[in-house]
Design a protein around this motif. Structure first.
Motif, short mmCIF file in Angstrom:
data_model
loop_
_atom_site.label_atom_id
_atom_site.label_comp_id
_atom_site.label_asym_id
_atom_site.label_seq_id
_atom_site.Cartn_x
_atom_site.Cartn_y
_atom_site.Cartn_z
N ALA A 289 -2.64 -4.06 -4.11
CA ALA A 289 -1.33 -3.40 -4.16
C ALA A 289 -0.92 -3.06 -5.59
N LEU A 290 -1.29 -3.92 -6.56
CA LEU A 290 -0.92 -3.64 -7.94
C LEU A 290 -1.64 -2.39 -8.45
N ALA A 291 -2.91 -2.24 -8.04
CA ALA A 291 -3.66 -1.04 -8.43
C ALA A 291 -3.02 0.21 -7.82
N HIS A 292 -2.54 0.04 -6.61
CA HIS A 292 -1.83 1.14 -5.94
C HIS A 292 -0.58 1.54 -6.74
N LEU A 293 0.17 0.51 -7.19
CA LEU A 293 1.38 0.80 -7.96
C LEU A 293 1.04 1.47 -9.29
N GLU A 294 -0.11 1.09 -9.86
CA GLU A 294 -0.53 1.71 -11.12
C GLU A 294 -0.86 3.18 -10.89
N LYS A 295 -1.52 3.44 -9.75
CA LYS A 295 -1.86 4.83 -9.40
C LYS A 295 -0.60 5.68 -9.26
N LYS A 296 0.45 5.03 -8.74
CA LYS A 296 1.72 5.74 -8.56
C LYS A 296 2.50 5.86 -9.87
N GLY A 297 1.92 5.27 -10.93
CA GLY A 297 2.57 5.36 -12.24
C GLY A 297 3.74 4.41 -12.43
N LEU A 298 3.83 3.36 -11.60
CA LEU A 298 4.99 2.46 -11.67
C LEU A 298 4.74 1.25 -12.57
N VAL A 299 3.47 0.87 -12.73
CA VAL A 299 3.15 -0.26 -13.63
C VAL A 299 1.91 0.08 -14.44
N LYS A 300 1.74 -0.69 -15.51
CA LYS A 300 0.50 -0.59 -16.27
C LYS A 300 -0.15 -1.97 -16.21
N LEU A 301 -1.44 -2.01 -15.86
CA LEU A 301 -2.12 -3.29 -15.72
C LEU A 301 -2.95 -3.60 -16.96
N ASN A 302 -3.15 -4.88 -17.22
CA ASN A 302 -4.05 -5.27 -18.31
C ASN A 302 -5.46 -5.46 -17.75
N ARG A 303 -6.37 -5.85 -18.64
CA ARG A 303 -7.78 -5.96 -18.21
C ARG A 303 -8.00 -6.99 -17.13
N ALA A 304 -7.19 -8.05 -17.16
CA ALA A 304 -7.34 -9.11 -16.15
C ALA A 304 -6.75 -8.71 -14.80
N GLY A 305 -6.13 -7.54 -14.76
CA GLY A 305 -5.54 -7.09 -13.50
C GLY A 305 -4.09 -7.50 -13.35
N GLY A 306 -3.53 -8.15 -14.37
CA GLY A 306 -2.11 -8.54 -14.34
C GLY A 306 -1.23 -7.38 -14.79
N VAL A 307 0.07 -7.55 -14.57
CA VAL A 307 1.01 -6.50 -14.96
C VAL A 307 1.31 -6.59 -16.45
N GLN A 308 1.07 -5.48 -17.15
CA GLN A 308 1.33 -5.49 -18.59
C GLN A 308 2.69 -4.87 -18.88
N ASN A 309 2.97 -3.79 -18.14
CA ASN A 309 4.25 -3.11 -18.36
C ASN A 309 4.84 -2.70 -17.02
N SER A 310 6.08 -3.13 -16.78
CA SER A 310 6.69 -2.85 -15.48
C SER A 310 7.98 -2.05 -15.62
N ALA A 311 8.21 -1.48 -16.79
CA ALA A 311 9.48 -0.79 -17.06
C ALA A 311 9.76 0.30 -16.01
N LYS A 312 8.74 1.07 -15.68
CA LYS A 312 8.93 2.17 -14.70
C LYS A 312 9.25 1.60 -13.33
N PHE A 313 8.59 0.50 -13.00
CA PHE A 313 8.82 -0.12 -11.69
C PHE A 313 10.26 -0.61 -11.60
N ILE A 314 10.75 -1.22 -12.67
CA ILE A 314 12.13 -1.73 -12.68
C ILE A 314 13.12 -0.59 -12.45
N THR A 315 12.89 0.54 -13.15
CA THR A 315 13.75 1.72 -12.95
C THR A 315 13.68 2.19 -11.50
N HIS A 316 12.46 2.15 -10.97
CA HIS A 316 12.24 2.56 -9.59
C HIS A 316 13.03 1.67 -8.62
N VAL A 317 12.98 0.35 -8.84
CA VAL A 317 13.70 -0.58 -7.96
C VAL A 317 15.21 -0.34 -8.07
#
Length: 464
Positions: A289-317
DNA sequence: GGAACTCGCCAC
DNA sequence: AAACGTGGCGAGTTCC
């Protein structure tokens, strides 16, 4: 905070609590059987586990450091010591603070640090909770193997109930191990079995009745608002709640957004929780699901697959929250504003059941209290009616406890089916005949225990 | 030596 | 502008 208000009540409200008090008194007198031998055995086992885990920490490098700092005062159970060790001595920056503005040592704060010994501390805390708060209380409170939990109607600001000695309204349910250990201690009378009934989403039903919001009524009686909101929040095309990977997204919509929003929370707190649910979820095609959100441009993931930047997602929520309150449930929002204005003018808020909440309240309290209180009054009314039948018809089955929107009866097997049917009838038919302001169908789920089996064996079933 | 407070955690 | 509603309880700590 315990807030006690002496308030004017209508005759109906007085009568409800008067009858409720009598029904609870009978339930208390009946009580529930406790397997004391089992409790003592389990306490011993838990103690052994606790000692083992404590030793493991004590002998680690982390534990030795802790011991050097505190010497003879070293105490594994002290959150003060843990906070001091982590945040003052080791100079770690706490991820969150307590109300008293000190570094927090709760589960979230400790597990975030990634120190293995702290995970053991968390584990020990859970074991101690089960051993002392639950099993310990059952052993302490039982008389001849029976506990008599109290149910109070005079303590809660919303005119709900509370329970103590022991508290039967907070027995573990979510954590599988805690659920098994605690619930396996509690039994019906010998040769008997538990029958239960649970209102589905009754607080939301009350919100429908108070606010008359057409969309909320539609969603509650026919739709699935948790799925709908999950689709919006996670930008999905569809969501199958029976799919193992996608059901966590619906759970996220429900527990990470819809419920907190109803209680008054906001997008800033919801967004991180929604991401935590997403981390556990994947789509039908296997995409995390996190990769899906990244594809939608809502989050940026780090190499470990964790969330690095969620600013867009917060605006979205934030945008979804705006939609939730100002478009989807517009009438609900208007009701909240009207209700708040009315309280500011008059100094109280009334319930359909005749209760009046007065005293200093904020907007969230003013808008939550009626739903919370009235929902409980529905359960209380069913409890009273079942109790009345039990005693007037000389049943060998008796209500024994309730948890705000559910109740449990200790039934004789020859009466089990009849009691279930009666409970169901009272909750879904008689209640709305007596209280005509209930203008939507109330749904319930039924529960069944086995003869001579504990509360742990109580499971949902479909009425025959 | 007990009362009051803080923190954490269980339920709805 | 700020930001989760209602409880009970155990343990540790601090206050008096």
């Amino acid at each position: 905070m315990t807030r006690i208000r002496t308030t004017p009540m209508t005759k109906d409200a007085y009568d409800l609590f008067h009858s409720g008090t009598l029904a609870f008194a009978r339930a208390e007198r009946m009580g529930l059987r406790i397997d004391v031998t089992y409790c003592l055995e389990q306490q011993k086992k838990l103690t052994a586990k606790i000692v083992h885990l404590k030793d493991k920490v004590t002998h680690s490098k982390f534990g030795q450091h802790w011991k050097r700092v505190y010497g003879a005062k070293y105490n594994f159970n002290s959150d003060y010591q843990i906070a001091h060790l982590l945040y003052d001595v080791k100079k770690i920056k706490p991820i969150k603070k307590t109300n008293g503005q000190r570094g927090s040592t709760d589960e979230e704060a400790l597990s975030a640090l990634g120190i293995p010994e702290l995970n053991l501390v968390i584990k020990v805390r859970k074991l101690i909770k089960v051993r002392d708060t639950y099993l310990g209380a059952y052993v302490r409170e039982q008389v001849n193997g029976v506990v008599h939990p109290s149910f109070n109607l005079h303590l809660v600001g919303t005119f709900r109930s509370s329970s103590d000695s022991p508290n039967f309204q907070n027995i573990p349910k979510r954590d599988e191990e805690a659920r098994r250990i605690t619930r396996s201690a509690i039994f019906p009378r010998k040769g008997c079995q538990f029958a239960g009934m649970d209102f589905s989403g009754i607080e939301v039903c009350m919100a429908c009745i108070y606010t008359e919001d057409p969309q909320l009524i539609q969603d509650t009686t026919q739709g699935d608002m948790h799925r709908d909101m999950a689709i919006e929040l996670y930008m999905l095309d569809s969501l199958d709640k029976h799919h193992a990977g996608e059901k966590n997204l619906r759970q996220g919509g429900k527990n990470g957004f819809v419920f907190p929003e109803f209680y008054g929370d906001y997008y800033g707190n919801c967004a991180p929780n929604l991401l935590k649910w997403a981390a556990k979820a994947y789509l039908k095609d296997g995409t995390p699901a996190l990769a899906h959100l990244e594809k939608k441009g809502l989050v940026k993931l780090n190499r470990a697959g964790g969330v690095q930047n969620s600013a867009k997602f917060i605006t979205h929520v934030k945008k979804i929250e705006d939609y939730f309150w100002n478009v989807r449930y517009k009438k609900y929002t208007q009701w909240k504003n009207r209700s708040w204005k009315n309280y500011q003018k008059k100094g109280y808020v009334d319930m359909f059941t005749g209760f009046r909440c007065s005293g200093l309240m904020n907007k969230k309290e003013v808008t939550n209290y009626p739903f919370q209180g009235t929902a409980f009054h529905c359960l209380l009314k069913v409890f009273i009616e079942v109790d009345k039948l039990a005693y007037s018809k000389d049943w060998n089955s008796f209500p024994v406890f309730q948890v705000h929107d559910d109740m449990t009866v200790d039934t004789h097997p020859t009466e089990f089916d009849m009691v279930g049917k009666e409970m169901h009838r009272i909750a879904t038919e008689e209640l709305s005949q007596q209280w005509t302001w209930i203008n939507i169908p109330l749904k319930v789920e039924m529960e069944k225990g086995e003869v001579d089996q504990s509360l742990f064996e109580k499971k949902f079933y479909v009425l025959p």
